[in-house]
Design a protein around this motif. Structure first.
Motif, mmCIF file in Angstrom:
data_model
loop_
_atom_site.group_PDB
_atom_site.id
_atom_site.type_symbol
_atom_site.label_atom_id
_atom_site.label_comp_id
_atom_site.label_asym_id
_atom_site.label_seq_id
_atom_site.Cartn_x
_atom_site.Cartn_y
_atom_site.Cartn_z
ATOM 1 N N ILE A 81 0.842 -1.199 0.000
ATOM 2 C CA ILE A 81 0.000 0.000 0.000
ATOM 3 C C ILE A 81 0.878 1.251 0.000
ATOM 4 N N ASP A 82 0.547 2.175 -0.875
ATOM 5 C CA ASP A 82 1.278 3.426 -0.998
ATOM 6 C C ASP A 82 0.273 4.573 -0.931
ATOM 7 N N LEU A 83 0.533 5.548 -0.064
ATOM 8 C CA LEU A 83 -0.363 6.702 0.024
ATOM 9 C C LEU A 83 -0.172 7.579 -1.206
ATOM 10 N N ASN A 84 -1.269 8.002 -1.795
ATOM 11 C CA ASN A 84 -1.214 8.842 -2.986
ATOM 12 C C ASN A 84 -0.968 10.298 -2.607
ATOM 13 N N LYS A 85 -0.129 10.951 -3.376
ATOM 14 C CA LYS A 85 0.144 12.391 -3.238
ATOM 15 C C LYS A 85 0.637 12.765 -1.839
ATOM 16 N N PHE A 86 1.364 11.854 -1.219
ATOM 17 C CA PHE A 86 1.854 12.109 0.137
ATOM 18 C C PHE A 86 2.893 13.234 0.148
ATOM 19 N N LYS A 87 3.745 13.290 -0.868
ATOM 20 C CA LYS A 87 4.762 14.346 -0.943
ATOM 21 C C LYS A 87 4.094 15.722 -0.939
ATOM 22 N N ALA A 88 2.976 15.832 -1.629
ATOM 23 C CA ALA A 88 2.246 17.110 -1.661
ATOM 24 C C ALA A 88 1.736 17.487 -0.264
ATOM 25 N N ILE A 89 1.335 16.506 0.510
ATOM 26 C CA ILE A 89 0.877 16.789 1.889
ATOM 27 C C ILE A 89 2.053 17.332 2.698
ATOM 28 N N ASN A 90 3.208 16.658 2.614
ATOM 29 C CA ASN A 90 4.398 17.137 3.332
ATOM 30 C C ASN A 90 4.796 18.540 2.871
ATOM 31 N N ASP A 91 4.799 18.755 1.552
ATOM 32 C CA ASP A 91 5.223 20.049 1.009
ATOM 33 C C ASP A 91 4.250 21.168 1.364
ATOM 34 N N THR A 92 2.973 20.875 1.374
ATOM 35 C CA THR A 92 1.952 21.898 1.621
ATOM 36 C C THR A 92 1.725 22.167 3.106
ATOM 37 N N TYR A 93 1.651 21.098 3.903
ATOM 38 C CA TYR A 93 1.249 21.245 5.312
ATOM 39 C C TYR A 93 2.385 21.015 6.306
ATOM 40 N N GLY A 94 3.524 20.533 5.834
ATOM 41 C CA GLY A 94 4.675 20.311 6.709
ATOM 42 C C GLY A 94 4.815 18.858 7.119
ATOM 43 N N HIS A 95 6.015 18.548 7.580
ATOM 44 C CA HIS A 95 6.324 17.159 7.931
ATOM 45 C C HIS A 95 5.561 16.671 9.161
ATOM 46 N N GLU A 96 5.253 17.568 10.071
ATOM 47 C CA GLU A 96 4.460 17.165 11.245
ATOM 48 C C GLU A 96 3.075 16.688 10.801
ATOM 49 N N ALA A 97 2.492 17.395 9.854
ATOM 50 C CA ALA A 97 1.189 16.986 9.314
ATOM 51 C C ALA A 97 1.329 15.666 8.564
ATOM 52 N N GLY A 98 2.420 15.518 7.803
ATOM 53 C CA GLY A 98 2.676 14.259 7.106
ATOM 54 C C GLY A 98 2.797 13.100 8.074
ATOM 55 N N ASP A 99 3.493 13.336 9.187
ATOM 56 C CA ASP A 99 3.613 12.293 10.215
ATOM 57 C C ASP A 99 2.245 11.927 10.763
ATOM 58 N N ARG A 100 1.421 12.926 10.981
ATOM 59 C CA ARG A 100 0.082 12.651 11.524
ATOM 60 C C ARG A 100 -0.764 11.866 10.521
ATOM 61 N N VAL A 101 -0.594 12.123 9.222
ATOM 62 C CA VAL A 101 -1.308 11.356 8.199
ATOM 63 C C VAL A 101 -0.864 9.890 8.251
ATOM 64 N N LEU A 102 0.424 9.650 8.411
ATOM 65 C CA LEU A 102 0.917 8.271 8.522
ATOM 66 C C LEU A 102 0.341 7.579 9.749
ATOM 67 N N GLN A 103 0.268 8.309 10.857
ATOM 68 C CA GLN A 103 -0.319 7.744 12.071
ATOM 69 C C GLN A 103 -1.808 7.468 11.879
ATOM 70 N N LEU A 104 -2.502 8.397 11.230
ATOM 71 C CA LEU A 104 -3.931 8.198 10.960
ATOM 72 C C LEU A 104 -4.133 6.964 10.089
ATOM 73 N N PHE A 105 -3.338 6.828 9.040
ATOM 74 C CA PHE A 105 -3.466 5.667 8.165
ATOM 75 C C PHE A 105 -3.295 4.376 8.972
ATOM 76 N N THR A 106 -2.301 4.331 9.823
ATOM 77 C CA THR A 106 -2.060 3.148 10.652
ATOM 78 C C THR A 106 -3.252 2.876 11.562
ATOM 79 N N GLU A 107 -3.801 3.910 12.169
ATOM 80 C CA GLU A 107 -4.971 3.747 13.045
ATOM 81 C C GLU A 107 -6.160 3.199 12.264
ATOM 82 N N VAL A 108 -6.366 3.712 11.062
ATOM 83 C CA VAL A 108 -7.498 3.273 10.239
ATOM 84 C C VAL A 108 -7.322 1.807 9.837
ATOM 85 N N VAL A 109 -6.111 1.424 9.455
ATOM 86 C CA VAL A 109 -5.862 0.020 9.108
ATOM 87 C C VAL A 109 -6.156 -0.869 10.310
ATOM 88 N N ARG A 110 -5.656 -0.493 11.460
ATOM 89 C CA ARG A 110 -5.875 -1.305 12.661
ATOM 90 C C ARG A 110 -7.354 -1.405 13.019
#
Length: 187
Positions: A66-95
């Motif tokens: 599984i690969d998140l789509n347009k993840f680089k754009a999230i990091n570039d637009t909202y910052g790496h902290e937001a990108g980290d939170r998206v990764l955490q959210l994805f993990t929570e949703v999978v679980r």
């Protein structure tokens, strides 16, 4: 007095063993777990895949790359902290939605591998991934990240598609790449 001394000595040994067990568990956790998401890291995932492949029972299992789509754009637009939170959210949703016996690994960046026991169950798997997509569709309003957060994925089945961890990941990665290309063609 001697029995008291022996009792204290044994108590100290028990405590030391307990402390060493805790240290060992901590070291294993940092060696095999992704610190950000709590999912298995690349090393932990390959170890789990190899255990399953080497199992004398040779049970079938399915991997989803599984690969998140347009993840680089999230990091570039909202910052790496937001990108980290998206990764955490994805993990929570999978679980929250994956079958109870799933294993989730983060193999780098925004790429994950989901291991499920047995052959694919198309109805169960489709329902699971649709529920995940629904949860991710809202984005992260608290961080002002609009939805949807989407992903592409590819599947491989052991032993039908490959007999090695690398082979399985290559098959699933290739299938994921095809899905990603199809999605880009429809954008």
């Amino acid at each position: 007095g001697m029995s008291l001394l022996l009792s204290l000595f044994l108590s100290g040994l028990v405590q030391r063993n307990y402390d060493l067990t805790g240290i060992r568990n901590y070291l294993e956790a940092i060696a095999y777990r992704d610190a950000l998401t709590g999912a298995l890291n690349r090393r932990g995932l390959f170890d789990e895949l190899q255990k399953r492949i080497d199992s004398p029972t040779k049970k079938k299992f399915t991997i989803y790359y599984i690969d998140l789509n347009k993840f680089k754009a999230i990091n570039d637009t909202y910052g790496h902290e937001a990108g980290d939170r998206v990764l955490q959210l994805f993990t929570e949703v999978v679980r929250a939605h994956a079958h109870v016996t799933h294993t989730l690994g983060r193999i780098g960046g925004d790429e994950f591998v989901l291991l499920l026991n047995g052959s694919p169950d198309p109805q169960r798997d489709q329902a699971t991934f649709e529920a995940m997509r629904r949860d991710l569709a809202q984005g992260l309003p608290t961080l002002k990240i609009p939805g949807p957060i989407t992903f592409s994925m590819g599947r491989a089945l052991y032993p039908d598609d490959a007999h090695t961890a690398d082979g399985l990941l290559s098959c699933a990665d290739a299938a994921m790449y095809l899905e990603k290309q199809r999605a880009k063609a429809h954008d």
